[in-house]
Design a protein around this motif. Structure first.
Motif: not given
Length: 475
Positions: A223-227, A254-264
């Motif tokens: 999720k943090e992109g640390r593949l 997770i999808g590529s968009e989840s590499l950004v911060k999760v919003q409520w």
């Protein structure tokens, strides 16, 4: 439906289960400290109240349950902290807080200091209650996940039993018919309750040390992109083929968009609110099944049943042993019978047992009758609601919002736990002890109806397969 290891084309014997078990046991040590710190007050409170001359029902209720306020705060904070800094660091932080708070709670020289450090210990409980099962779920192959997450409940139960045995050992030489009032000024009044809290400092230090060496959750790393780091962890779990297949599945879910911060606001995506309702209701049901009043107010319940102070403390140990034995039932059945079936059995069994406890008090049946019915209640709880609630909460939510969703569910659990613990004495004053247990019985039977209609089976499916089922249901 195949599990993660099957989908990866990896035979079960190529999964590095010893490695997975070791890091799961390390994470589950948070559960052990959670169980100890949560229940130790049950044996310590009478000596604590006598030492600080606490006589008011409201203040007694607050001191018994104030750690749960910290647990709520820890649970709320865990979502943002674990999503930002990772699961591993939060395990380390919770261990450090357990260590410091246990020592200073035992050394408290005033009610204010005791309250402060109990709330701090509750903060560690809240962190561990979120992070430990979530971490285990995220590093476990699907075929082992139910048992490994239930391992967290096993360590909670061991922690509960350890607290109960510690309380009993410290007070076992109390004269047979002594009361806390007659012990004023004695070693038991001055030091017994202190050592009950300090005793857990050793296991806390061990948890802290071991947590330094566990790997980070591969799902969090992706999720943090640390593949590359995630691939290394997944390879350690099941080999290179498993790492490639599982890593791809996690990335797709997770999808590529989840590499950004999760919003409520992500919690409002279609399908997620319904899962949140299930998670929150199950969390509240686990607490309002009423079982924790037996742990936290055991001395009061068994005193009403005619037992002496010594007998009360020994009965508490018996409840812990039954709790441990029947947790093994859950461990061996959660991935065979399934989560939903165990929850239905548990709701029914606990409800009927509470009905019997209420009847025993109503009919003025004391001694072994009350003990037997409370033990039956604990047995049903230990094999069902206690472990399975944590399993379900850790696995029903989509990868992207799991941290926040688990935090909301567990926060609801701690709010319910505080309400349950604080309200027990007012409820018994208003409804009587029999009426209070009948109330808990009704809640359990209502919970059975909810589980029957709202909870789906999840055994044998990877977290990604569960998410795919959610996406399919949205269409």
């Amino acid at each position: 439906m195949h599990d993660a290891s099957s989908s990866a084309g990896v035979p079960a014997d190529e999964l590095h289960i010893v490695f997975v078990l070791l890091i799961s046991v390390t994470a589950a040590m948070g559960g052990l400290l959670f169980g100890y710190d949560w229940v130790v007050i049950g044996g310590a409170k009478d000596y604590l109240f006598a030492h600080f001359h606490v006589t008011g029902v409201d203040q007694q209720g607050w001191l018994t349950s104030c750690a749960l306020v910290g647990a709520l705060l820890g649970s709320i904070c865990s979502a943002g902290l674990s999503d930002r800094f990772g699961r591993k660091l939060m395990l380390i932080v919770s261990a450090a807080v357990f260590l410091v708070s246990s020592i200073f709670t035992g050394m408290a020289g005033s009610i204010a200091a005791f309250t402060l450090w109990r709330v701090a210990g509750g903060l560690a409980i809240g962190l561990a209650s979120n992070i430990s099962p979530m971490y285990i779920a995220e590093i476990s192959p699907a075929r082992w996940r139910g048992r490994l997450v239930a391992l967290n409940q096993l360590t909670i139960v061991i922690g509960v039993l350890a607290a109960q045995i510690t309380d009993w050992l410290i007070t076992r030489h109390v004269p047979a018919h002594a009361t806390t009032a007659s012990l004023a000024g004695s070693w038991y009044d001055l030091w017994a309750w202190r050592w009950m809290f300090i005793a857990v400092a050793g296991p806390s230090a061990l948890f802290f040390f071991c947590s330094l060496f566990v790997p980070e959750s591969p799902r969090w790393l992706i999720k943090e992109g640390r593949l590359q780091q995630a691939h290394q962890v997944l390879s350690a779990i099941g080999g290179a083929a498993f790492a490639r297949s599982a890593g791809q599945s996690i990335q797709e879910s997770i999808g590529s968009e989840s590499l950004v911060k999760v919003q409520w606001k992500d919690l409002l995506h279609r399908g997620v609110p319904a899962l949140l309702v299930v998670g929150v209701v199950l969390a509240v049901l686990q607490q309002w099944s009423g079982i924790n009043v037996i742990f936290n107010y055991a001395t009061d319940i068994y005193r009403r049943a005619g037992y002496t102070l010594n007998q009360q403390m020994f009965n508490i140990v018996i409840t812990g042993v039954i709790n441990l034995v029947f947790t093994f039932v859950a461990l061996f059945t959660v991935d065979r019978i399934g989560r939903r079936t165990l929850m239905l059995i548990g709701c029914c069994g606990i409800g009927l047992s509470h009905l019997a406890v209420g009847w025993a008090f109503y009919a003025h049946l004391h001694g072994p009758v009350v003990l037997a019915f409370t033990l039956a209640t604990i047995a049903f709880y230990a094999m069902s609601l206690a472990p399975v609630t944590w399993v379900l909460i850790s696995e029903i939510f989509p990868n992207r919002v799991r941290g926040a969703s688990v935090a909301i569910s567990v926060s609801a659990l701690w709010i319910a736990c505080f309400a349950l613990t604080y309200s027990f004495q007012p409820l018994t004053a208003a409804l009587g002890i029999a009426g209070t247990f009948w109330l808990y019985s009704g809640i359990c039977l209502a919970g059975w109806v909810f589980v029957f209609f709202s909870v789906k089976e999840t055994k044998g499916q990877s977290l990604e397969q569960l998410e795919q089922s959610l996406h399919a249901a949205r269409r």
